[in-house]
Design a protein around this motif. Structure first.
Motif, short mmCIF file in Angstrom:
data_model
loop_
_atom_site.label_atom_id
_atom_site.label_comp_id
_atom_site.label_asym_id
_atom_site.label_seq_id
_atom_site.Cartn_x
_atom_site.Cartn_y
_atom_site.Cartn_z
N ALA A 41 0.84 -1.21 0.00
CA ALA A 41 0.00 0.00 0.00
C ALA A 41 0.88 1.26 0.00
CB ALA A 41 -0.93 -0.01 1.21
N THR A 42 1.94 1.25 0.80
CA THR A 42 2.78 2.45 0.88
C THR A 42 3.53 2.68 -0.43
OG1 THR A 42 3.10 1.89 3.21
CG2 THR A 42 4.46 3.65 2.32
N VAL A 43 4.03 1.61 -1.02
CA VAL A 43 4.74 1.74 -2.30
C VAL A 43 3.79 2.33 -3.35
CG1 VAL A 43 5.80 0.44 -4.20
CG2 VAL A 43 6.42 -0.08 -1.83
N ARG A 44 2.55 1.89 -3.29
CA ARG A 44 1.55 2.40 -4.23
C ARG A 44 1.35 3.91 -4.04
NH1 ARG A 44 -3.96 2.83 -3.91
NH2 ARG A 44 -5.04 2.72 -5.90
N GLU A 45 1.28 4.34 -2.78
CA GLU A 45 1.08 5.77 -2.50
C GLU A 45 2.26 6.60 -3.01
OE1 GLU A 45 -1.80 7.20 -1.15
OE2 GLU A 45 -2.45 5.15 -1.58
N VAL A 46 3.47 6.09 -2.78
CA VAL A 46 4.67 6.81 -3.22
C VAL A 46 4.68 6.90 -4.76
CG1 VAL A 46 7.21 6.75 -3.30
CG2 VAL A 46 6.01 6.23 -1.16
N LEU A 47 4.32 5.80 -5.38
CA LEU A 47 4.27 5.75 -6.84
C LEU A 47 3.25 6.77 -7.38
CD1 LEU A 47 5.88 3.92 -8.67
CD2 LEU A 47 3.98 2.30 -8.68
N LEU A 48 2.09 6.81 -6.73
CA LEU A 48 1.07 7.79 -7.14
C LEU A 48 1.59 9.22 -7.00
CD1 LEU A 48 -2.20 6.29 -5.54
CD2 LEU A 48 -1.78 6.66 -7.98
N ASP A 49 2.31 9.46 -5.91
CA ASP A 49 2.87 10.81 -5.70
C ASP A 49 3.88 11.15 -6.80
OD1 ASP A 49 1.45 11.55 -3.37
OD2 ASP A 49 2.80 10.38 -2.11
N TYR A 50 4.75 10.21 -7.10
CA TYR A 50 5.76 10.45 -8.16
C TYR A 50 5.08 10.81 -9.48
CZ TYR A 50 9.68 8.23 -5.57
OH TYR A 50 10.66 7.92 -4.68
N LEU A 51 4.15 9.94 -9.89
CA LEU A 51 3.53 10.11 -11.20
C LEU A 51 2.71 11.40 -11.25
CD1 LEU A 51 2.42 6.43 -11.89
CD2 LEU A 51 4.49 7.56 -12.67
N ALA A 52 1.99 11.66 -10.14
CA ALA A 52 1.17 12.87 -10.11
C ALA A 52 2.04 14.12 -10.17
CB ALA A 52 0.31 12.88 -8.85
N ALA A 53 3.24 14.03 -9.59
CA ALA A 53 4.14 15.19 -9.57
C ALA A 53 4.86 15.39 -10.90
CB ALA A 53 5.16 15.04 -8.44
N GLY A 54 4.71 14.45 -11.81
CA GLY A 54 5.29 14.66 -13.14
C GLY A 54 6.40 13.68 -13.52
N VAL A 55 6.67 12.69 -12.67
CA VAL A 55 7.63 11.66 -13.07
C VAL A 55 7.00 10.88 -14.23
CG1 VAL A 55 8.74 9.50 -12.38
CG2 VAL A 55 8.71 11.45 -10.81
N ASP A 56 7.74 10.80 -15.32
CA ASP A 56 7.22 10.15 -16.53
C ASP A 56 7.87 8.77 -16.66
OD1 ASP A 56 6.64 9.25 -19.04
OD2 ASP A 56 7.50 10.96 -20.10
N PRO A 57 7.09 7.70 -16.47
CA PRO A 57 7.69 6.35 -16.47
C PRO A 57 8.26 5.94 -17.82
CG PRO A 57 5.28 6.23 -16.29
CD PRO A 57 5.64 7.68 -16.22
N GLU A 58 7.95 6.71 -18.87
CA GLU A 58 8.56 6.42 -20.17
C GLU A 58 10.02 6.87 -20.17
OE1 GLU A 58 6.99 5.15 -23.01
OE2 GLU A 58 5.26 4.74 -21.74
N ARG A 59 10.28 7.94 -19.43
CA ARG A 59 11.63 8.50 -19.44
C ARG A 59 12.41 8.16 -18.17
NH1 ARG A 59 10.66 14.69 -20.47
NH2 ARG A 59 8.62 14.24 -19.60
N SER A 60 11.72 8.01 -17.06
CA SER A 60 12.40 7.73 -15.79
C SER A 60 12.12 6.29 -15.37
CB SER A 60 11.91 8.69 -14.71
OG SER A 60 12.26 10.01 -15.05
N THR A 61 13.06 5.73 -14.62
CA THR A 61 12.93 4.34 -14.19
C THR A 61 12.62 4.30 -12.69
OG1 THR A 61 14.55 3.70 -15.85
CG2 THR A 61 14.14 2.12 -14.08
N VAL A 62 11.43 3.80 -12.37
CA VAL A 62 11.05 3.67 -10.96
C VAL A 62 11.14 2.18 -10.60
CG1 VAL A 62 9.31 4.16 -9.22
CG2 VAL A 62 9.43 5.58 -11.27
N PHE A 63 11.87 1.87 -9.54
CA PHE A 63 12.03 0.45 -9.18
C PHE A 63 12.14 0.30 -7.67
CE2 PHE A 63 16.56 0.25 -8.04
CZ PHE A 63 16.99 1.49 -8.50
#
Ligand code: ATP
Ligand code: MG
Length: 377
Positions: A103-125
């Motif tokens: 659940a926490t990883v999901r929240e962090v991921l949502l925050d990243y993407l909402a803030a403009g992290v683009d998974p096409e260009r950036s690597t989240v792991f």
């Protein structure tokens, strides 16, 4: 905390040549270097690979956004390759219960993407999904001494906090945290790490590990880069109790909060009784913090906002700031709601893609490291 306390003065593990003292860099030099780096990044963003990330200990807050996340997105948008590690193994450095990690990883991921992290260009792991990264810890641990780890400012500070709270001593994982961080950065040959000034000593461990590995196993041609610190031109945001905003203090405004919660949050913010609003960070930190936040979201300077406020009082300042934050975060929050309601599939895909990319790179690095170390049978 000073970078001159880096472990250059001690004898490194046997067989490792002593580094020249000139590699110990002062904060002022690092700031100067960061200015040079910024202009190089603007010219050749493709030469840089950034590694940064967060511990999944909770949803991200306003301090994260203004302190690091906006800067990561800026670098990504400049064309720098950004790797974002969700450091799940680091959650258990100092706590027995990691909570609901998925659940926490999901929240962090949502925050990243909402803030403009683009998974096409950036690597989240996530840390735990990349075994080869973690295996790098073994050779790297052989390159540092116990005494050097004991002197690491963050390790020392965390141990002091543990003692103060009556907890048992630091875990071995906390103790080796700076070396784990070296693995996080070096597995992808990251050469740029955005940090706050107080994190400079940490990067020194990574630089030292890279340097010693190169000296020992790859002298002709350095294998690992010695990553540079990019000192973020960012703010340290205080929570509404006047202390640094942080997840664990319960004083944070989460990015995912609603508009009403945001208004209520700022109403509770600690201020001082002086009705005249002035920007004096040392003398009036709480007022200065509100001015900085308000100025950030309205695209003005805190001094200008203070002048505009005049003798309107702290209550009015809070209204202005919460309005600015509600407006400023509106697009981020709308995107976040949209992503959250799209269901777990998309987020799972983003993470699976990031993990696959990180694994491919880590496997290759570990292969090359084993070759360099003569561990090929
Ligand atoms: P914890 O309470 O678990 O320590 P935290 O809220 O302090 O969590 P961290 O995970 O320690 O968050 O911080 C990650 C990074 O986010 C920091 O290295 C820093 O760059 C940035 N950051 C965190 N809090 C703030 C803040 N209040 N202001 C500016 N930047 C911040
Ligand atoms: Mg913290």
């Amino acid at each position: 905390m000073s970078v001159t306390t880096t472990p250059e003065a001690t004898t490194p593990p046997s067989g490792t040549p002593r580094e020249p003292r000139s590699t110990t860099r002062s904060a002022a030099a690092a700031r100067e270097r960061s200015a040079v780096l910024e202009s190089r990044i603007a010219q050749n963003p493709g030469e840089y690979r950034v590694l940064t990330g967060d511990r999944p200990t909770g949803a991200l807050h306003l301090g994260h956004l203004l302190g690091t996340v906006e800067n990561r997105v800026r670098l990504q948008n400049l064309g720098v390759e950004v790797f974002l590690i969700v450091a799940d193994y680091q959650v258990i450095t100092d706590r027995d219960d990691a909570g609901d990690l998925p659940a926490t990883v999901r929240e962090v991921l949502l925050d990243y993407l909402a803030a403009g992290v683009d998974p096409e260009r950036s690597t989240v792991f996530t840390h735990s999904a990349v075994p080869a990264l973690n295996q790098l810890l073994l050779p790297f641990l052989s390159l540092v001494t116990v005494a050097e780890l004991e002197r690491n400012p963050t390790v020392k500070a965390e141990a002091a906090v543990a003692a103060e709270r009556g907890r048992r001593g630091s875990s071995g994982l906390l103790f080796t945290y700076p070396v784990h961080q070296a693995a996080d950065i070096l597995f992808c040959h990251g050469n740029l790490v955005p940090v706050g000034e107080d994190q400079l000593p940490h990067l020194e461990t990574t630089r030292m590990v890279a340097r010693r590995f190169n000296q020992r196993y790859s002298a002709a041609q350095p294998y690992f880069p010695e990553p540079d610190a990019l000192i973020a031109r960012s703010l340290t945001i205080l929570g509404n109790d006047g202390a640094k905003m942080s997840k664990s203090r319960g004083n944070a405004l989460e990015l995912r909060a609603s508009a009403d919660e945001t208004v209520a949050y700022f109403k509770r913010a600690r201020t001082d009784p002086d009705r005249v609003i002035t920007y004096e960070p040392d003398r009036r930190p709480e007022i200065a913090n509100l001015l900085q936040i308000g100025a950030h979201f309205t695209g003005t300077a805190p001094e200008t906002l203070a002048d505009e406020m005049g003798s309107a009082g702290a209550g009015r300042l809070k209204d202005i700031v919460s309005e600015a934050v509600v407006e400023g975060l509106r697009p981020l929050r709308a995107r976040r709601r949209e992503l959250a309601s799209a269901g777990p599939r998309y987020l799972a895909e983003v993470l699976a893609t990031g993990n696959a990319r990180a694994n491919a790179i880590a496997d290759r690095t570990l292969d090359e490291v084993r070759d360099l170390m003569g561990m090929r049978y």
